[in-house]
Write a protein that holds these residues in place. Structure first.
Motif, PDB file in Angstrom:
ATOM      1  N   ASN A 173       0.819  -1.210   0.000  1.00 20.07           N
ATOM      2  CA  ASN A 173       0.000   0.000   0.000  1.00 20.07           C
ATOM      3  C   ASN A 173       0.850   1.256   0.000  1.00 20.07           C
ATOM      4  OD1 ASN A 173      -2.352  -1.662   2.141  1.00 20.07           O
ATOM      5  ND2 ASN A 173      -2.552  -1.312  -0.043  1.00 20.07           N
ATOM      6  N   ALA A 174       2.031   1.217   0.626  1.00 20.49           N
ATOM      7  CA  ALA A 174       2.924   2.374   0.609  1.00 20.49           C
ATOM      8  C   ALA A 174       3.401   2.663  -0.816  1.00 20.49           C
ATOM      9  CB  ALA A 174       4.118   2.135   1.532  1.00 20.49           C
ATOM     10  N   ALA A 175       3.716   1.603  -1.568  1.00 20.56           N
ATOM     11  CA  ALA A 175       4.104   1.792  -2.963  1.00 20.56           C
ATOM     12  C   ALA A 175       2.928   2.296  -3.795  1.00 20.56           C
ATOM     13  CB  ALA A 175       4.625   0.479  -3.537  1.00 20.56           C
TER      14      ALA A 175
ATOM     15  N   VAL B  13      11.301   3.483   1.715  1.00 19.73           N
ATOM     16  CA  VAL B  13      10.191   2.722   2.306  1.00 19.73           C
ATOM     17  C   VAL B  13      10.693   1.843   3.451  1.00 19.73           C
ATOM     18  CG1 VAL B  13       8.475   0.924   1.855  1.00 19.73           C
ATOM     19  CG2 VAL B  13       8.801   2.764   0.202  1.00 19.73           C
ATOM     20  N   LEU B  14      11.858   1.196   3.262  1.00 21.95           N
ATOM     21  CA  LEU B  14      12.413   0.355   4.327  1.00 21.95           C
ATOM     22  C   LEU B  14      12.780   1.179   5.556  1.00 21.95           C
ATOM     23  CD1 LEU B  14      14.678  -2.112   2.298  1.00 21.95           C
ATOM     24  CD2 LEU B  14      12.492  -2.604   3.406  1.00 21.95           C
ATOM     25  N   TRP B  15      13.263   2.401   5.344  1.00 23.21           N
ATOM     26  CA  TRP B  15      13.607   3.264   6.473  1.00 23.21           C
ATOM     27  C   TRP B  15      12.360   3.634   7.267  1.00 23.21           C
ATOM     28  CZ3 TRP B  15      16.907   4.563   9.870  1.00 23.21           C
ATOM     29  CH2 TRP B  15      16.802   5.766  10.574  1.00 23.21           C
ATOM     30  N   ARG B  16      11.270   3.944   6.557  1.00 21.06           N
ATOM     31  CA  ARG B  16      10.021   4.253   7.256  1.00 21.06           C
ATOM     32  C   ARG B  16       9.512   3.041   8.028  1.00 21.06           C
ATOM     33  NH1 ARG B  16       7.975   6.617   1.854  1.00 21.06           N
ATOM     34  NH2 ARG B  16       9.092   8.585   1.764  1.00 21.06           N
ATOM     35  N   ALA B  17       9.681   1.844   7.427  1.00 22.14           N
ATOM     36  CA  ALA B  17       9.268   0.627   8.121  1.00 22.14           C
ATOM     37  C   ALA B  17      10.099   0.416   9.384  1.00 22.14           C
ATOM     38  CB  ALA B  17       9.404  -0.579   7.195  1.00 22.14           C
ATOM     39  N   LEU B  18      11.403   0.691   9.311  1.00 24.37           N
ATOM     40  CA  LEU B  18      12.275   0.529  10.475  1.00 24.37           C
ATOM     41  C   LEU B  18      11.902   1.503  11.585  1.00 24.37           C
ATOM     42  CD1 LEU B  18      14.757  -0.781  11.765  1.00 24.37           C
ATOM     43  CD2 LEU B  18      16.169   0.959  10.643  1.00 24.37           C
ATOM     44  N   ILE B  19      11.571   2.735  11.205  1.00 23.56           N
ATOM     45  CA  ILE B  19      11.182   3.738  12.203  1.00 23.56           C
ATOM     46  C   ILE B  19       9.971   3.266  13.000  1.00 23.56           C
ATOM     47  CG2 ILE B  19      10.230   6.065  12.480  1.00 23.56           C
ATOM     48  CD1 ILE B  19      11.914   6.931  10.108  1.00 23.56           C
TER      49      ILE B  19
ATOM     50  N   THR C 171       2.718   2.841   5.514  1.00 26.49           N
ATOM     51  CA  THR C 171       1.795   3.500   4.594  1.00 26.49           C
ATOM     52  C   THR C 171       1.358   4.853   5.138  1.00 26.49           C
ATOM     53  OG1 THR C 171       0.992   1.338   3.849  1.00 26.49           O
ATOM     54  CG2 THR C 171      -0.375   3.243   3.339  1.00 26.49           C
ATOM     55  N   LEU C 172       1.085   4.921   6.442  1.00 27.54           N
ATOM     56  CA  LEU C 172       0.680   6.194   7.039  1.00 27.54           C
ATOM     57  C   LEU C 172       1.808   7.233   6.938  1.00 27.54           C
ATOM     58  CD1 LEU C 172      -1.181   4.922  10.231  1.00 27.54           C
ATOM     59  CD2 LEU C 172      -2.210   6.016   8.229  1.00 27.54           C
ATOM     60  N   LEU C 173       3.044   6.821   7.173  1.00 28.22           N
ATOM     61  CA  LEU C 173       4.172   7.740   7.036  1.00 28.22           C
ATOM     62  C   LEU C 173       4.325   8.201   5.589  1.00 28.22           C
ATOM     63  CD1 LEU C 173       6.807   5.994   9.341  1.00 28.22           C
ATOM     64  CD2 LEU C 173       5.656   8.166   9.767  1.00 28.22           C
TER      65      LEU C 173
END
Length: 280
Positions: free
Chosen positions: A8-10, A124-130, A240-242
């Motif tokens: 969904n983020a993509a 996207v991976l950085w946002r997931a890590l956060i 996705t929200l980020l």
């Protein structure tokens, strides 16, 4: 919407190609109503354990038809919520769609690879890590800190039990979705951890073992339907929200993107549960 089936983020970042700001915003707000790769394993597991009939080829055929029906429901809800937004908070004149083909050039493989990795994948991976790092700590604390010989995880599940029952679920399922905000993939492991009173995330080993565990904890086919509905329609994951916040530069639209699928999920589960209670 098609990119949302992968992530969904993509799908949200893919909305950049829409020229109209209003229609781009509508697409962003409704993108999470199509199931992503994080939700497909849960949907497939529930369908297989409770609804796939027959043996061999017939099992595969029934599972494929049920999965297709679930996906079509998600697509329908995407179109419905898009239409509703276009008639209410995002009124406007529909724009025509024009796809301009750029001049054909020889692909620059290295440049495409670098831009894809640096500008999209790593971001996207950085946002997931956060989102994942603090969430992992919270889940560990809830599962391992006890009050009165009961973990905080089960205390919170008990607090959510009345709301979960109204939706045809239970407190543990609802808490698993809340703690699964960083990634939809961890919803089922959190449920297993809570049902088995363990202190770490784990899997069941097999669908047969998982089915036995769920039935022992009060699951029925009606619980499975409510689980499917809420898996399909609930808040987007944290990544996705980020991404929505980055694309819209607005907390208001990010909150609305959170609210739309969540309200739909609660309403559909509540109505389905009311129908079940009325006829059984």
């Amino acid at each position: 919407m098609c990119m949302g089936f992968g992530c969904n983020a993509a799908g949200v970042t893919g909305c950049r190609i829409i020229d109209s700001p209003r229609e781009r915003l509508i697409a962003i707000l409704t993108n999470s109503l199509v199931p992503c790769n994080g939700r497909f394993p849960t949907i497939l597991a529930v369908l297989t354990m409770f609804f796939a009939a027959g043996t061999g080829l017939f099992t595969s055929l029934s599972l494929a038809l049920l999965l297709a029906a679930t996906i079509l429901l998600g697509i329908f809800m995407t179109f419905f919520s898009s239409w509703l937004l276009s008639k209410t908070v995002l009124k406007g004149v529909p724009s025509s769609f024009t796809l301009e083909l750029p001049p054909y050039r020889r692909p620059q493989f290295f440049r495409v690879l670098v831009r894809s990795v640096m500008d999209r994948t790593l971001h996207v991976l950085w946002r997931a890590l956060i989102a994942a790092a603090p969430a992992g700590l919270i889940i560990w604390i809830l599962a391992n800190v006890t009050v009165g010989d009961t973990s905080l995880l089960l205390h919170f599940a008990g607090f959510l039990e009345p709301v979960g029952r109204l939706m045809g679920l239970d407190g543990i399922i609802l808490l698993a979705f809340i703690l699964g905000l960083p990634a939809n993939e961890i919803v089922v492991p959190i449920m297993i951890m809570a049902y088995t009173a363990q202190g770490t995330l784990t899997d069941s080993g097999s669908l047969a073992t998982l089915h036995t565990l769920l039935v022992q904890n009060g699951w029925t086919c009606f619980t499975a339907v409510s689980m499917l509905l809420f898996t399909l329609m609930h808040w987007p994951c944290a990544t996705t929200l980020l991404t929505i916040k980055k694309e819209t530069h607005s907390l208001k639209w990010t909150f609305l993107a959170f609210l739309i699928p969540t309200v739909l999920g609660f309403v559909f589960c509540f109505l389905f549960n009311c129908m079940v209670q009325l006829f059984i």
